[in-house]
Design an enzyme around this catalytic site. Structure first.
Site, PDB file in Angstrom:
ATOM      1  N   ASP A   1       7.543   2.737   4.218  1.00  0.00           N
ATOM      2  CA  ASP A   1       8.283   1.506   4.478  1.00  0.00           C
ATOM      3  C   ASP A   1       8.004   0.442   3.425  1.00  0.00           C
ATOM      4  O   ASP A   1       8.838  -0.437   3.183  1.00  0.00           O
ATOM      5  CB  ASP A   1       8.076   0.995   5.900  1.00  0.00           C
ATOM      6  CG  ASP A   1       6.625   0.764   6.281  1.00  0.00           C
ATOM      7  OD1 ASP A   1       5.744   1.419   5.696  1.00  0.00           O
ATOM      8  OD2 ASP A   1       6.367  -0.055   7.179  1.00  0.00           O
TER       9      ASP A   1
ATOM     10  N   ASP B   1       0.853  -1.198   0.000  1.00  0.00           N
ATOM     11  CA  ASP B   1       0.000   0.000   0.000  1.00  0.00           C
ATOM     12  C   ASP B   1       0.889   1.248   0.000  1.00  0.00           C
ATOM     13  O   ASP B   1       0.657   2.185   0.728  1.00  0.00           O
ATOM     14  CB  ASP B   1      -0.956   0.003   1.202  1.00  0.00           C
ATOM     15  CG  ASP B   1      -0.227  -0.041   2.540  1.00  0.00           C
ATOM     16  OD1 ASP B   1       0.961  -0.437   2.562  1.00  0.00           O
ATOM     17  OD2 ASP B   1      -0.825   0.314   3.568  1.00  0.00           O
TER      18      ASP B   1
ATOM     19  N   ASN C   1      -1.975  -2.522   9.741  1.00  0.00           N
ATOM     20  CA  ASN C   1      -2.448  -3.315   8.609  1.00  0.00           C
ATOM     21  C   ASN C   1      -3.629  -4.199   8.979  1.00  0.00           C
ATOM     22  O   ASN C   1      -4.497  -4.471   8.138  1.00  0.00           O
ATOM     23  CB  ASN C   1      -1.312  -4.196   8.066  1.00  0.00           C
ATOM     24  CG  ASN C   1      -0.308  -3.424   7.247  1.00  0.00           C
ATOM     25  OD1 ASN C   1      -0.604  -2.347   6.736  1.00  0.00           O
ATOM     26  ND2 ASN C   1       0.890  -3.969   7.129  1.00  0.00           N
TER      27      ASN C   1
ATOM     28  N   HIS D   1       9.384  -1.955   9.325  1.00  0.00           N
ATOM     29  CA  HIS D   1       8.321  -2.955   9.365  1.00  0.00           C
ATOM     30  C   HIS D   1       8.288  -3.798   8.089  1.00  0.00           C
ATOM     31  O   HIS D   1       8.457  -5.021   8.116  1.00  0.00           O
ATOM     32  CB  HIS D   1       6.956  -2.279   9.537  1.00  0.00           C
ATOM     33  CG  HIS D   1       6.805  -1.452  10.760  1.00  0.00           C
ATOM     34  ND1 HIS D   1       6.861  -1.981  12.025  1.00  0.00           N
ATOM     35  CD2 HIS D   1       6.577  -0.116  10.909  1.00  0.00           C
ATOM     36  CE1 HIS D   1       6.672  -1.014  12.910  1.00  0.00           C
ATOM     37  NE2 HIS D   1       6.503   0.122  12.261  1.00  0.00           N
ATOM     38  N   ASP D   2       8.022  -3.144   6.968  1.00  0.00           N
ATOM     39  CA  ASP D   2       7.800  -3.865   5.716  1.00  0.00           C
ATOM     40  C   ASP D   2       9.073  -4.485   5.147  1.00  0.00           C
ATOM     41  O   ASP D   2       9.027  -5.616   4.640  1.00  0.00           O
ATOM     42  CB  ASP D   2       7.133  -2.944   4.693  1.00  0.00           C
ATOM     43  CG  ASP D   2       5.742  -2.509   5.144  1.00  0.00           C
ATOM     44  OD1 ASP D   2       5.208  -3.106   6.094  1.00  0.00           O
ATOM     45  OD2 ASP D   2       5.193  -1.564   4.553  1.00  0.00           O
TER      46      ASP D   2
ATOM     47  N   GLU E   1      -2.366  -3.414  15.426  1.00  0.00           N
ATOM     48  CA  GLU E   1      -1.399  -2.904  14.445  1.00  0.00           C
ATOM     49  C   GLU E   1      -2.155  -2.395  13.222  1.00  0.00           C
ATOM     50  O   GLU E   1      -3.258  -2.856  12.915  1.00  0.00           O
ATOM     51  CB  GLU E   1      -0.431  -4.040  14.088  1.00  0.00           C
ATOM     52  CG  GLU E   1       0.626  -3.694  13.057  1.00  0.00           C
ATOM     53  CD  GLU E   1       0.139  -3.882  11.640  1.00  0.00           C
ATOM     54  OE1 GLU E   1       0.644  -3.183  10.746  1.00  0.00           O
ATOM     55  OE2 GLU E   1      -0.774  -4.720  11.421  1.00  0.00           O
TER      56      GLU E   1
END
Length: 311
Positions: free
Chosen positions: A13, A9, A165, A239-240, A163
């Site tokens: 990140d 998305d 997502n 994160h990602d 979180e």
């Protein structure tokens, strides 16, 4: 080499994760599917094309879901800006998205590559939930799903439980976790331990290439948001990118098998928790990452993106 689809998305990140994936020799990136999340889906698709253009990578991009299955999505822009990339992307990409919908691309590639395919999700799980709904047979075919999301033994980053997502589309997340897909959950339990420092962004600026400057500009926005909201981290969480790292190098993390469910009740919406009473013929549905070799991951991440910025 692992055949990989990134579901994103984009998102600052996410952009860093895309850079890491394109520079990883362990990964054959088949395509990038996009959805809403940190910004509307048109922004995430545009951002993905811009990021790939700067990285000189021409993998196809697919536009996906526009909204959650049930909830209404609103955008604050706090961490990613209103456009998803820190409000710094002024140009339009030269390429356009594929004519195929993201959900159809995921289904097609699972059926084509089967166990050889890894899907890495760094966004709300709407595209994957819709793919399962449309083609239930993919559940038993795909090799692995690595999902950045959730907070099992640590506080959330949107509410005290949830979180981002997961809470953006908790119904999609619950559908995915109840599907018996081969899931690895890369949640806040480990991603908060992988931090990008200001010094790294300054080195990107010193490179003074169009790509390194572009990434430095929007990552600076992210770091400044972290200084205000999470000053104790002394940088921004990767994160990602960690989800991509786990897909390429599973030994970066230690996991615990659990049966994860997503709470849909209002007072705990989006909480990812272990259901101790759930019995499944296949056993626990998720390998939950609980420990990470953060130093090794961050070092490898920085080395790989340096290569990407030098193309």
């Amino acid at each position: 080499m692992r055949k990989v689809i990134l579901d994103v998305d984009t998102g600052i990140d996410d952009a860093l994760a895309i850079a890491y994936a394109t520079a990883s020799p362990e990964i054959e990136l088949l395509g990038v599917t996009t959805t809403y999340g940190m910004a509307p889906v048109d922004c995430s698709a545009r951002n993905t094309l811009l990021v790939l253009e700067q990285l000189q990578c021409d993998v196809p991009v697919f536009r996906g879901a526009e909204q959650p299955l049930v909830r209404t999505r609103q955008y604050s822009g706090t961490f990613h800006g209103m456009d998803g990339l820190g409000n710094v992307a002024q140009s339009e990409p030269k390429r356009t998205v594929s004519g195929m919908h993201a959900v159809d691309f995921i289904i097609e590639q699972v059926r084509k590559h089967g166990r050889d395919l890894t899907l890495v999700t760094t966004a709300p799980l709407t595209n994957l939930a819709l793919a399962i709904q449309k083609a239930p047979d993919i559940v038993g075919r795909i090799g692995r799903v690595v999902t950045m999301g959730g907070a099992v033994a640590t506080p959330g980053n949107v509410t005290k439980f949830a979180e981002a997502n997961i809470i953006i589309d908790p119904h999609a997340a619950q559908n995915v976790f109840s599907s018996e897909l081969p899931l690895t959950l890369v949640g806040l339990d480990v991603t908060r331990k992988t931090v990008l420092r200001q010094e790294a962004v300054e080195r990107w600026r010193e490179k003074n290439t169009p790509c390194s400057t572009f990434f430095a500009d929007f990552t600076e926005y992210y770091i400044q948001a972290y200084k205000v909201n999470h000053p104790y981290l002394k940088g921004c969480a990767l994160h990602d990118p960690l989800a991509v790292g786990v897909a390429a190098h599973p030994d970066l993390v230690n996991t615990i098998p659990m049966y994860i469910q997503v709470d849909l009740e209002a007072d705990a919406l989006g909480r990812t928790t272990e259901d101790l009473h759930r019995k499944s013929p296949g056993g626990p549905n998720t390998n939950v990452c609980m420990e990470v070799d953060a130093e090794r991951f961050v070092s490898r991440f920085l080395s790989r993106v340096d290569q990407a910025f030098s193309r």
